[in-house]
Design a protein around this motif. Structure first.
Motif, PDB file in Angstrom:
ATOM      1  N   GLU A 401      -6.071 -53.172 -40.365  1.00 20.54           N
ATOM      2  CA  GLU A 401      -5.709 -54.507 -40.873  1.00 20.54           C
ATOM      3  C   GLU A 401      -5.343 -54.421 -42.366  1.00 20.54           C
ATOM      4  O   GLU A 401      -4.364 -55.016 -42.816  1.00 20.54           O
ATOM      5  CB  GLU A 401      -6.881 -55.492 -40.698  1.00 20.54           C
ATOM      6  N   ILE A 404      -1.988 -52.524 -42.898  1.00 21.37           N
ATOM      7  CA  ILE A 404      -0.841 -53.394 -42.564  1.00 21.37           C
ATOM      8  C   ILE A 404      -0.624 -54.419 -43.677  1.00 21.37           C
ATOM      9  O   ILE A 404       0.508 -54.704 -44.081  1.00 21.37           O
ATOM     10  CB  ILE A 404      -1.078 -54.118 -41.204  1.00 21.37           C
ATOM     11  N   GLU A 405      -1.726 -54.941 -44.198  1.00 19.73           N
ATOM     12  CA  GLU A 405      -1.598 -55.927 -45.277  1.00 19.73           C
ATOM     13  C   GLU A 405      -0.954 -55.289 -46.516  1.00 19.73           C
ATOM     14  O   GLU A 405      -0.087 -55.891 -47.153  1.00 19.73           O
ATOM     15  CB  GLU A 405      -2.984 -56.479 -45.614  1.00 19.73           C
ATOM     16  N   SER A 408       2.598 -54.939 -45.910  1.00 18.76           N
ATOM     17  CA  SER A 408       3.275 -56.244 -45.912  1.00 18.76           C
ATOM     18  C   SER A 408       3.747 -56.626 -47.305  1.00 18.76           C
ATOM     19  O   SER A 408       4.697 -57.400 -47.455  1.00 18.76           O
ATOM     20  CB  SER A 408       2.335 -57.347 -45.410  1.00 18.76           C
ATOM     21  N   SER A 409       3.078 -56.105 -48.331  1.00 22.02           N
ATOM     22  CA  SER A 409       3.521 -56.406 -49.701  1.00 22.02           C
ATOM     23  C   SER A 409       4.886 -55.778 -49.975  1.00 22.02           C
ATOM     24  O   SER A 409       5.592 -56.179 -50.893  1.00 22.02           O
ATOM     25  CB  SER A 409       2.524 -55.863 -50.730  1.00 22.02           C
ATOM     26  N   ASN A 411       7.149 -55.095 -47.180  1.00 23.17           N
ATOM     27  CA  ASN A 411       8.042 -55.758 -46.219  1.00 23.17           C
ATOM     28  C   ASN A 411       7.216 -56.698 -45.361  1.00 23.17           C
ATOM     29  O   ASN A 411       6.601 -56.293 -44.374  1.00 23.17           O
ATOM     30  CB  ASN A 411       8.744 -54.706 -45.347  1.00 23.17           C
ATOM     31  N   ALA A 412       7.201 -57.978 -45.762  1.00 21.80           N
ATOM     32  CA  ALA A 412       6.318 -58.948 -45.102  1.00 21.80           C
ATOM     33  C   ALA A 412       6.701 -59.155 -43.639  1.00 21.80           C
ATOM     34  O   ALA A 412       5.837 -59.315 -42.772  1.00 21.80           O
ATOM     35  CB  ALA A 412       6.348 -60.272 -45.854  1.00 21.80           C
ATOM     36  N   GLY A 413       8.009 -59.136 -43.347  1.00 20.65           N
ATOM     37  CA  GLY A 413       8.445 -59.452 -41.984  1.00 20.65           C
ATOM     38  C   GLY A 413       8.261 -58.289 -41.016  1.00 20.65           C
ATOM     39  O   GLY A 413       8.118 -58.500 -39.809  1.00 20.65           O
ATOM     40  N   ASP A 414       8.244 -57.074 -41.534  1.00 14.11           N
ATOM     41  CA  ASP A 414       8.228 -55.899 -40.671  1.00 14.11           C
ATOM     42  C   ASP A 414       7.390 -54.804 -41.359  1.00 14.11           C
ATOM     43  O   ASP A 414       7.924 -53.800 -41.850  1.00 14.11           O
ATOM     44  CB  ASP A 414       9.687 -55.440 -40.482  1.00 14.11           C
ATOM     45  N   PRO A 415       6.059 -55.004 -41.398  1.00 17.17           N
ATOM     46  CA  PRO A 415       5.213 -54.165 -42.261  1.00 17.17           C
ATOM     47  C   PRO A 415       5.275 -52.674 -41.966  1.00 17.17           C
ATOM     48  O   PRO A 415       5.168 -51.855 -42.893  1.00 17.17           O
ATOM     49  CB  PRO A 415       3.795 -54.691 -42.011  1.00 17.17           C
ATOM     50  N   ASN A 501       0.904 -53.520 -54.530  1.00 15.47           N
ATOM     51  CA  ASN A 501      -0.425 -54.089 -54.290  1.00 15.47           C
ATOM     52  C   ASN A 501      -1.305 -54.085 -55.547  1.00 15.47           C
ATOM     53  O   ASN A 501      -2.528 -54.169 -55.456  1.00 15.47           O
ATOM     54  CB  ASN A 501      -1.128 -53.302 -53.172  1.00 15.47           C
TER      55      ASN A 501
END
Ligand code: BF8
Ligand code: SF4
Length: 631
Positions: A401, A404-405, A408-409, A411-415, A501
């Motif tokens: 988790e 992935i987070e 996401s920083s 590429n939020a749409g496609d982590p 991040n």
């Protein structure tokens, strides 16, 4: 070199105290046992098969060397599987007690609860937390009871293509207890005497380990105690503080360790009444990892040197539950004021204090343990206190988790895309999970660290768990500064993700948790395989345990082999007496009719030299890259 460990080994020797490292030097290794050819499964024996054909080639019952070696290997794996399955079952049982108001814990992670419940096909709508926890826990306990079908947790986590393969080969486990009993039944004298069949049975045990052990433990612990998030912490023996009441927790099942932390906080003021500045809980081995991942508790050391926190002369109590607890701790503790406290009715050590821990009496037990530690503070011998100063900073808490987070920083749409693009572009050549132990027969941490250094230099991302993770953290590979050891490609990717991040870089080795948390690594692989629409066996990844000691590591390795992931061990796996077993486990598919490589896509690599091991692992990773059409 862990200078703190060296310093305390010298101190122990000066004080006439033997540790595991001394005992390892004194203990010679038997050539028959080392190669797996000794059988003592019945009273006709012990039987041992002579090497090079000079002497007996069959046991009294007629078992040949291949049968004996495969049975011994299955035996070792079953021991690991039962440890992990018991761990998972205890957490499932605790969850039921908690929601029935019989045990004093609070469920921390509803999002994880909902996601696991949905995965198990349990509708969440309109149910309160307790109801849902109970349903999930009962689903878990079904995996120890059902008489047909396969494990709920295997269906929950296995990659579809791996599942189909195991189904076709007839290897799917029914329930954990059934498979453990069946595994023992086929291993006993007069049971299964077909080495290939015994090795396939070992693969089924690996699946039990992975799903009813590792995955179930991680999922249920995350529900109960929360899914880990990035934490910053300290490593090495310098985390023991002279002015504080020091309590170390050692073992595996966090039900006890979490409560010790809670009561240490509650009783902090009591410690001041005996002249201490407060209470300091530190971790050792996998209990250390569990507390570190969720609470940022610092870690003193790993398995092989677990006796040394006592040698500082400043440890008031060492609290243990089960697995990887050296019985030798008591001999060392008896030379100091340290109280060794066992807690489980089925894991006692003679001479140690026993404070029985049950989930129902968790508060009373943890309170008594902490109060005992406070009482012991005044019993210190000032002449015996010597705490190494050094500490190393490290980051941990990289659950799937959290990874992935972090992605996401970017590429939020496609982590997963930034990671997959970096692998496809060759900036990241592949990934290796550095897992498992330290072993007093090996120079502690050396092989774990050497292998990691070699891999990251060659742009291979490292994720780590267990005592290997401790090794890498102690040597700076879990801090952003560690990227200086990486090849250019890997350093660039880690720096970009880290900076997105708020960190200078991500560490080159990501700490993913305790040994049961190898499940997190398996989940990451499944997610990548799904993203790319390939099998897990096709991914350019491998697992490695350079300083193996425990049968649990062999069970975890078998689980990864079943998933088609190559597994390196740096310690003799005690199978070399059978050419057949060696071929099945280590040959490439084109070289031998039946191999794990041919059946599943992954093979065992036994190499003690970490630099050579890295070369072999890299070759295999590059081969898998070519299979995916990557350079
Ligand atoms: O389960 S890594 S020495 S402490 S067996 Fe033991 Fe090995 Fe450490 Fe954790 Ni895993
Ligand atoms: Fe010997 Fe066979 Fe008994 Fe093993 S099972 S000890 S090989 S007689």
């Amino acid at each position: 070199m862990d200078t703190g460990v060296q310093q305390l080994l010298v101190k122990a020797r000066e004080e006439g105290i033997d540790t595991a490292f001394d005992r390892a030097i004194k203990m010679s290794q038997c050539g028959f046992g080392s190669t797996g050819v000794c059988c003592r499964l019945c009273l006709e024996g012990p039987c041992r098969i002579a090497p090079n054909g000079k002497g007996p080639q069959l046991g009294v019952c007629g078992a040949n060397v291949d049968t004996i070696v495969s049975r011994n290997f299955l035996n070792a794996v079953i021991q690991g599987v039962s440890s992990h399955a018991e761990h998972a079952r205890e957490i499932a049982h605790a969850l039921i007690e908690i929601v029935e108001d019989k045990a004093p814990y609070v469920i921390q992670d509803q999002a994880k609860l909902n996601s696991i419940a949905r995965g198990l096909g349990t509708p969440c709508d309109g149910k309160d937390v307790n109801e849902l926890v109970k349903e999930v826990a009962h689903k878990a306990l079904e995996d120890f009871q059902k008489q047909s079908g396969t494990l709920n947790w295997l269906k929950l986590h296995a990659h579809e293509k791996s599942y189909k393969n195991w189904q076709q080969l007839g290897l799917l486990p029914v329930n954990a207890h059934l498979e453990i009993a069946k595994g023992i039944a086929r291993m006993v004298m007069g049971g299964d005497a077909d080495p290939a069949n015994l090795l396939l049975g070992t693969i089924t045990m690996g699946l039990v380990d992975g799903y009813a052990g590792l995955h179930m433990s991680t999922d249920l612990q995350d529900i109960l105690f929360g899914s880990p998030r990035t934490v910053k912490t300290q490593y090495r023996l310098g985390v023991i503080k002279k002015e504080k009441v020091n309590i170390s927790v050692n073992g595996h099942i966090p039900l006890l360790a979490e409560k010790v932390v809670e009561w240490a906080n509650k009783l902090n003021e009591e410690a001041k009444k005996v002249g201490a500045e407060g209470i300091n809980v530190i971790g050792v081995c996998c209990s250390g990892n569990e507390l570190l991942m969720r609470k940022g508790i610092s870690v003193a050391t790993n398995y092989a040197s677990q006796e040394l926190p006592i040698v500082t002369g400043a440890l008031e109590a060492m609290v243990v539950d089960i697995q990887c607890i050296m019985p030798g701790l008591q001999q060392v503790a008896s030379c100091y004021h340290t109280e060794l406290i066992t807690t489980l009715p089925y894991a006692k050590i003679s001479g140690a204090t026993h404070v029985e821990f049950t989930t129902e009496t968790a508060d009373e037990a943890a309170k008594e343990i902490v109060l005992r530690a406070i009482d012991n503070f005044e019993k210190r011998d000032p002449n015996k206190i010597d705490i190494p100063e050094e500490v190393t900073e490290a980051y941990a808490g990289f659950s799937v988790e959290q990874i992935i987070e972090a992605l996401s920083s970017v590429n939020a749409g496609d982590p997963l895309k930034p990671l997959v693009d970096a692998i496809a572009g060759g900036e990241i050549v592949g990934a290796v999970a550095l897992v498992g132990c330290t072993n007093p027969r090996k120079k502690q941490d050396k092989y774990n660290v050497e292998l990691a250094m070699e891999l990251i230099k060659n742009n291979v991302l490292v994720v780590a768990t267990g005592c290997s993770a401790h090794s890498l953290a102690k040597f700076g590979l879990m801090s952003p500064e560690g990227v200086k050891y990486c090849g250019d490609g890997l350093r660039g990717v880690l720096t970009a993700i880290g900076q997105a991040n708020g960190l200078p870089a991500l560490p080159p080795a990501l700490h993913m948790g305790s040994c049961v948390d190898n499940s997190r690594i398996a989940d990451l692989l499944t997610a990548l395989a799904n993203y790319l629409n390939v099998s897990v066996k096709d991914l350019p990844v491998a697992g490695s345990c350079p300083e193996t000691h425990h049968p649990k590591a062999l069970a975890i390795g078998t689980f990864f082999l079943a998933n088609g992931v190559d597994v390196h061990v740096g310690v003799n796996p005690q199978v070399t007496g059978s050419e057949f077993v060696v071929n099945v486990l280590t040959s490439s598919k084109q070289d031998f009719p039946v191999t794990t490589d041919g059946l599943f896509g992954g093979k065992l690599i036994y190499e003690e030299d970490s630099v050579k091991a890295a070369e072999t692992i890299l070759d295999r990773i590059k081969k898998k890259r070519r299979g995916l059409g990557l350079r």
